[in-house]
Design a protein around this motif. Structure first.
Motif, short mmCIF file in Angstrom:
data_model
loop_
_atom_site.label_atom_id
_atom_site.label_comp_id
_atom_site.label_asym_id
_atom_site.label_seq_id
_atom_site.Cartn_x
_atom_site.Cartn_y
_atom_site.Cartn_z
N ASN A 140 0.80 -1.22 0.00
CA ASN A 140 0.00 0.00 0.00
C ASN A 140 0.84 1.28 0.00
OD1 ASN A 140 -2.46 -1.39 0.08
ND2 ASN A 140 -2.33 -1.63 2.30
N VAL A 178 -13.95 1.42 -8.47
CA VAL A 178 -13.99 2.89 -8.46
C VAL A 178 -13.69 3.41 -7.06
CG1 VAL A 178 -15.46 4.91 -8.81
CG2 VAL A 178 -15.62 2.96 -10.38
N ALA A 179 -14.27 2.76 -6.04
CA ALA A 179 -14.06 3.21 -4.66
C ALA A 179 -12.60 3.08 -4.24
CB ALA A 179 -14.95 2.41 -3.71
N ASP A 180 -11.91 2.02 -4.75
CA ASP A 180 -10.50 1.82 -4.40
C ASP A 180 -9.57 2.69 -5.24
OD1 ASP A 180 -11.33 0.01 -2.57
OD2 ASP A 180 -10.73 -1.77 -3.70
N GLY A 181 -10.11 3.42 -6.20
CA GLY A 181 -9.29 4.29 -7.03
C GLY A 181 -8.55 3.56 -8.14
N ARG A 182 -8.95 2.30 -8.45
CA ARG A 182 -8.28 1.55 -9.50
C ARG A 182 -8.75 1.99 -10.90
NH1 ARG A 182 -6.16 -3.82 -7.96
NH2 ARG A 182 -6.06 -3.93 -5.70
N GLU A 202 -11.46 5.01 -13.04
CA GLU A 202 -12.40 6.11 -13.02
C GLU A 202 -13.80 5.57 -13.32
OE1 GLU A 202 -11.83 9.13 -12.17
OE2 GLU A 202 -9.66 8.91 -11.92
N GLN A 203 -14.81 6.36 -13.00
CA GLN A 203 -16.18 5.91 -13.18
C GLN A 203 -16.47 5.55 -14.64
OE1 GLN A 203 -18.60 5.57 -10.61
NE2 GLN A 203 -19.62 4.47 -12.26
#
Length: 743
Positions: free
Chosen positions: A464, A667-671, A673-674
């Motif tokens: 991380n 999307v929530a993990d930032g991997r 974009e929407q």
């Protein structure tokens, strides 16, 4: 800690009474001054009011004469209207003012300000009555004229003439009466002012005299009290210099009292403590968390509703390490034991008495004993495993452990400096550590599991942190050394037990006669050899597994019931931790001829599939009941072999793969974009599910949530040139089919 009754209240009762009397005299004088000032103010208002009535009466006479001389002029002209309006206002004002002066009531001036008028004496009453009598003779005639003064159809000349004639007679008498009234009020005001000055002078003189007596008397008392306090302080100082423990008092603000034992400076390691804040003394020498807890703990000690014995069990400074502030010599850090006791004055908590002792020697002794006890517990744990598990499984575990460690060592030795290479090393070590941890957990070797879990925590932190370097992997060498040392220990213990057992007897019978003495001797003589590693570490964190170690893992040598029981125990352990209910059904587990080179990967794949089904597939009993399902989830595990391949199939009747949930998690993990995530197909989403470090579980725990289990399956299938198929129906089921070449 109870104290003797406080006598200060009795000693200083006369002082308190004297001060109260002194303040009462000052208060009485101030109250009298305020009252007389108010009276003078009202007399001033009365004088102003009589002057205003006189002025208004003059204005009325002037306006009447003006109207009389202007009679015949148009009544609607601005001049006539202005005079009539002023005449009406002054008439109303005079009537109200005379009544208020006579009765001593409230009056409001033209500006709207209200004033209270004082009651006047008899002489003044005669004068105001005379003025009122003349006004009552004039006022009706004015009102009679004003009634039709602005009406051109009615002749009001007679009324005006009568009002003018009456005004000539009454105005002089009204003014004379009001002048006399003003003089009388002024004389009374002067008389009152003289009386006020006299009373103030006498009051100030009395207060000053009382103050001198007060100072003289109580200075003598204070001198005697100081002598007594000095003697008591000397006795206290002698006690404080004699005791060998740290004693001091704390107030509510955590300030240390002026008196403390001489030994306290040496115990705390500070030259100046009197008057210092206790929190400042401890800051930097204990953790911020302990410091915050100490503040809260002392606040509770000052809370009378909290029992002292109850709050004492929460003492954060019980055998706490006090670090050396200089940081030069860690050996000077010591363990101190702080004991807190309440000091009462009557029924109120006045102070907290703190008793400090240096308990470093006792703590170090406890630590040594605890370390020895932990080592004994670890060896007993290993010995218990050896006594209850088939030696073949133990040997297999030791062999696999060394294999995993060798693989991790080789991965660490491989050169690589780019981020891509370092991340690849990280994922590979993570998978090996995860597999090792699973086998240790299967045998309930908690020492192995703990070390592997600690290593996973470091791996997770590295995964991380983003950018990696070779130095990040160095701490892993310590964990690998500990794991190999433990495996050597359990191998040595197993060898000694096997040597002690009768060669002709079965394994179960050979271990049964072992006595406590022989176990202790075995523990005493076992000497594990540590590994020497010289590389880096990995980052990522996986979930620990709990497999029942009472059954053999060699599937080809066990009955169908034994194999099914093995996997059922493993799945049930996870289900209990996850708060779920499951039923595992096994098919054809014992009648499959598994090639030797596939036994270990099949075991690992089966374990990962089962754990994934329990953690991610099967819903909670409440969710299943809401969906109309049985609260007990069903899992089917099948193995079969044809001429070329070995097939493992696992199916659960759980919630299935939620592809939209995977999309939202990406999307929530930032991997992603929407917009990019919305373009992913189900195949793309399924691939991310098998990616290292990705999990749909919100919070990681012992069994899942770190995204390693499916990555291990994918890596094993790829390593053995197999195929992986997944079929799922949302809300209904998920089925994994893995095909491995048998050759």
């Amino acid at each position: 800690m109870a104290t003797t009754p406080n006598i200060d209240n009795k000693r200083y009762r006369s002082l308190i009474v004297s001060i109260a009397l002194f303040l009462s005299l000052i208060g009485a004088l101030l109250a009298f001054t305020f009252y007389t000032s108010s009276l003078l103010e009202r007399n001033t208002v009365l004088i102003d009011q009589t002057n205003q009535v006189a002025n208004s009466a003059q204005a009325v006479i002037k306006d009447l004469f003006d109207l009389d001389s202007s009679y015949g002029e148009d009544t609607s002209s601005p001049h006539i209207q202005r005079v009539l309006e002023r005449l009406e206002q002054n008439t109303t004002l005079i009537t109200g003012s005379i009544s208020a002066i006579e009765k001593g009531g409230k009056i409001t001036d033209i500006a709207g300000n209200s004033y209270n008028l004082p009651k006047i004496n008899n002489k003044s009453q005669t004068q105001i009555a005379a003025a009122n009598e003349q006004w009552k003779a004039l006022e009706p005639k004015i009102q009679a004229y004003l009634k039709d003064a602005d009406n051109i159809m009615i002749d009001s000349s007679d009324e005006l003439t009568q009002a003018v004639e009456q005004a000539k007679t009454s105005s002089l008498l009204i003014n004379d009466s009001l002048d006399q009234l003003t003089d009388e009020v002024f004389i009374n005001a002067e008389r009152q002012a003289t009386t006020i000055r006299l009373v103030q002078i006498l009051g100030v003189a009395a207060i000053f005299a009382y103050f001198l007596i007060f100072v003289f008397f109580f200075v003598r008392r204070l001198r005697d009290t100081d002598a007594e306090a000095l003697a008591a302080r000397r006795e206290t100082q002698e006690i404080m210099e004699t005791v060998n423990t740290g004693l001091f008092l704390l107030d509510k603000d955590l300030n240390i009292g002026q008196q403390h034992s001489r030994a306290l400076n040496g115990i705390i390691g500070a030259d100046r403590l009197s008057g210092e804040n206790f929190a400042d003394v401890l800051r930097g020498r204990i953790s911020d968390k302990d410091l915050k807890t100490t503040r809260q703990f002392i606040e509770q000690l000052y809370n009378p509703r909290v029992k002292e014995k109850l709050v004492d069990s929460l003492n954060p400074l019980h055998k706490v390490m006090l670090h050396n502030t200089s940081g030069e010599d860690s050996a000077t850090s010591r363990f101190l034991d702080f004991k807190f006791s309440r000091v009462y004055e009557d029924k109120d908590i006045a102070r907290i008495l703190v008793n400090v002792n240096d308990v470093s020697d006792a703590v170090y002794l406890e630590q040594r004993l605890e370390k020895e006890r932990s080592q004994n517990d670890m060896q007993i744990e290993m010995l218990t495993t050896i006594l209850n598990v088939n030696p073949k499984i133990i040997n297999e575990f030791i062999s696999n452990t060394k294999t995993h460690i060798d693989k991790m060592n080789n991965i660490l030795k491989n050169p690589g400096s780019s981020q891509f290479e370092l991340e690849g090393k990280l994922k590979a070590i993570y998978r090996e550590m995860h597999s090792l941890k699973g086998e240790a957990s299967a045998l309930k070797l908690h020492s192995f599991t703990k070390i592997a879990s600690d290593a996973e925590d470091k791996l997770d932190a590295l995964q991380n942190q983003g950018k990696l370097s070779g130095n990040n992997f160095l701490p892993l060498a310590v964990h690998l050394d500990d794991l190999l040392s433990l495996s050597n220990t359990i191998e040595t213990l197993g060898e000694r037990i096997n040597q002690a057992a009768p060669k002709a007897a079965s394994i179960a019978k050979s271990v049964a006669p072992m006595t406590t003495a022989s176990v202790a001797e075995t523990l005493k003589t076992s000497t594990p050899q540590p590994i020497v590693t010289n590389h880096a570490s990995v980052d990522s964190a996986i979930n620990s597994m709990s497999i029942n170690g009472d059954n053999e893992i060699d599937l080809s040598d066990e009955s169908d019931d034994e194999q099914l029981s093995y996997y059922q125990d493993f799945a049930q352990d996870i289900a209990v931790r996850q708060g779920k209910q499951i039923q595992l059904n096994g098919h054809n587990l014992a009648h499959v001829n598994i090639p030797a080179h596939l036994k270990q990967p099949i075991k690992e794949i089966s374990i990962q599939l089962l754990r994934n089904a329990v953690v991610h597939g099967i819903e909670s009993p409440e969710a299943r009941q809401s969906a109309g399902k049985s609260v007990v989830g069903s899992i089917d595990l099948k193995m079969q072999r044809d001429s070329q391949n070995l097939i493992i199939a696992l199916q659960d009747d759980g919630q299935g793969i939620d592809y939209e949930g995977i999309r939202h998690k990406l999307v929530a993990d930032g991997r992603f974009e929407q917009d990019a995530a919305s373009q992913l197909t189900q195949g793309d989403l399924l691939k991310t599910l098998f990616a290292s470090g990705f999990s749909t579980k919100e919070h990681a725990d012992e069994d899942g949530g770190r995204g390693v289990g499916l990555d291990v399956i994918k890596a094993l299938v790829k390593e053995y040139n197999g195929k992986l198929n997944v079929n799922s129906e949302l809300g209904q089921m998920t089925r994994f089919v893995i095909t491995l070449p048998a050759a």
